[in-house]
Design an enzyme around this catalytic site. Sequence first.
Site, PDB file in Angstrom:
ATOM      1  N   LYS A  96     -10.419 -20.655  13.216  1.00 20.56           N
ATOM      2  CA  LYS A  96      -9.898 -21.829  12.075  1.00 20.56           C
ATOM      3  C   LYS A  96      -8.559 -22.029  11.924  1.00 20.56           C
ATOM      4  O   LYS A  96      -8.181 -23.166  11.784  1.00 20.56           O
ATOM      5  CB  LYS A  96     -10.059 -20.906  10.585  1.00 20.56           C
ATOM      6  CG  LYS A  96     -11.998 -20.893  10.346  1.00 20.56           C
ATOM      7  CD  LYS A  96     -12.679 -22.175  10.632  1.00 20.56           C
ATOM      8  CE  LYS A  96     -12.197 -23.262   9.306  1.00 20.56           C
ATOM      9  NZ  LYS A  96     -13.259 -24.375   9.537  1.00 20.56           N
ATOM     10  N   SER A 113     -20.915 -16.057   3.761  1.00 22.21           N
ATOM     11  CA  SER A 113     -20.201 -15.482   2.624  1.00 22.21           C
ATOM     12  C   SER A 113     -21.239 -14.838   1.529  1.00 22.21           C
ATOM     13  O   SER A 113     -21.031 -13.947   1.066  1.00 22.21           O
ATOM     14  CB  SER A 113     -19.457 -16.619   2.093  1.00 22.21           C
ATOM     15  OG  SER A 113     -19.978 -17.743   1.795  1.00 22.21           O
TER      16      SER A 113
END
Length: 349
Positions: free
Chosen positions: A159, A199
Amino acid sequence: MITDKPVCVTGASGFIAAHIVRQLLEQGYSVRGTVRKSPKNYPFLLGLPGASERLELVEADLLSNGAYDRAVDGCEYVMHTASPYQINVKNPQTDLVDPAVNGTETVLESCLKSHSIKRVIFTSSIAAITDEPDSTKVFNEKDWNTMSSLERNPYHYSKTLAERDAWDFIMRKRPTFDLVAINPFMVVGPSLGPSLNTSNQILRDILIGVYPCIMDINWGFVAVQDAAQSHILAMETETASGRYLCSGEAMDMKTLVALLSSSGFDAYSLPKLDLSGKIGSLLMKVLSFTQPRNTGVYIRTNIGRTMRYDNAKIKRELGISFKPVKESIIDAVKDMVQWGHLPPQKNNK
Ligand code: NDP
């Protein structure tokens, strides 16, 4: 509405992206979403209100050059969300970094060719801000993760490289479009599609006993609806610029377990052993070597450290107000039961 052209959303099948698509359609926008398989595989997107009139799905893969030319053609706004989100992978370079970095370059190249793009909204992550909380510091948009590597938190590395590459692209090529990055923390909430997001999976794992004890670890949480809305506000707010750290409140694991227990989920296998003290953290660092490699590294770089961050910029400049974190966590758990990712509790509470 600021455009009557389709808004391109890459990785439309994803957890966050599907909510972006839904909200865009609700607000009257036309959407062109990219997916990896034939559109018929995504009934949860094609069945959204407004989809039959205003949603087009096109196939594109981040690893294929020129794959997004058709997807962005004629659009003014592109939301680039597609990127692999996994913690444990076999080959961090090919499974995470290549699609994240080369994919970003590919999408931006397509935007450059199209000449019609005004802004690209890039889904970055808190992972590009840090992979190691520092109890003495409050993180904000000026911070960059400089510690991750292929060996250390490779998802965070992918990322960080992808976001750096996107800003570098803007500096090098000086396109007519600008770039705005959204950097969410842990996104939780109901899923529009059948996949279990990484998540939400952390919440599931806490409930089903994957974590044998309570650790001194904390996360910032953001409702998936708010993460999606932030992307749309970043598109609609002309003055939006730079990065936006996107997270509601932080919560530590002890509070999270207590919340789950008091919210009627105590018949699951919630951890009872409290190792959130100093000695417990030392023990957990040793035990982390028994975990899958990248989970172990993540534990060692996060345990015993309180993550604090400043979300004032996104609230001030985009006008977002975050849903209460407790509500989103409970929504996420109920939704995982509905999708069958979590068994109903034995006592049917
Ligand atoms: P998902 O895994 O649900 O979505 C990822 C999307 O990327 C999917 O649509 C997936 O397609 C697509 N994708 C992955 N690899 C490729 C590829 N090679 N070519 C084309 N598409 C690909 O995750 P999220 O919705 O959570 O994540 C979306 C974005 O948000 C990511 O950039 C992630 O890093 C970021 N993010 C997520 C956070 C979270 O807590 N969830 C927090 C911070 C940032 P397919 O469905 O076919 O697999």
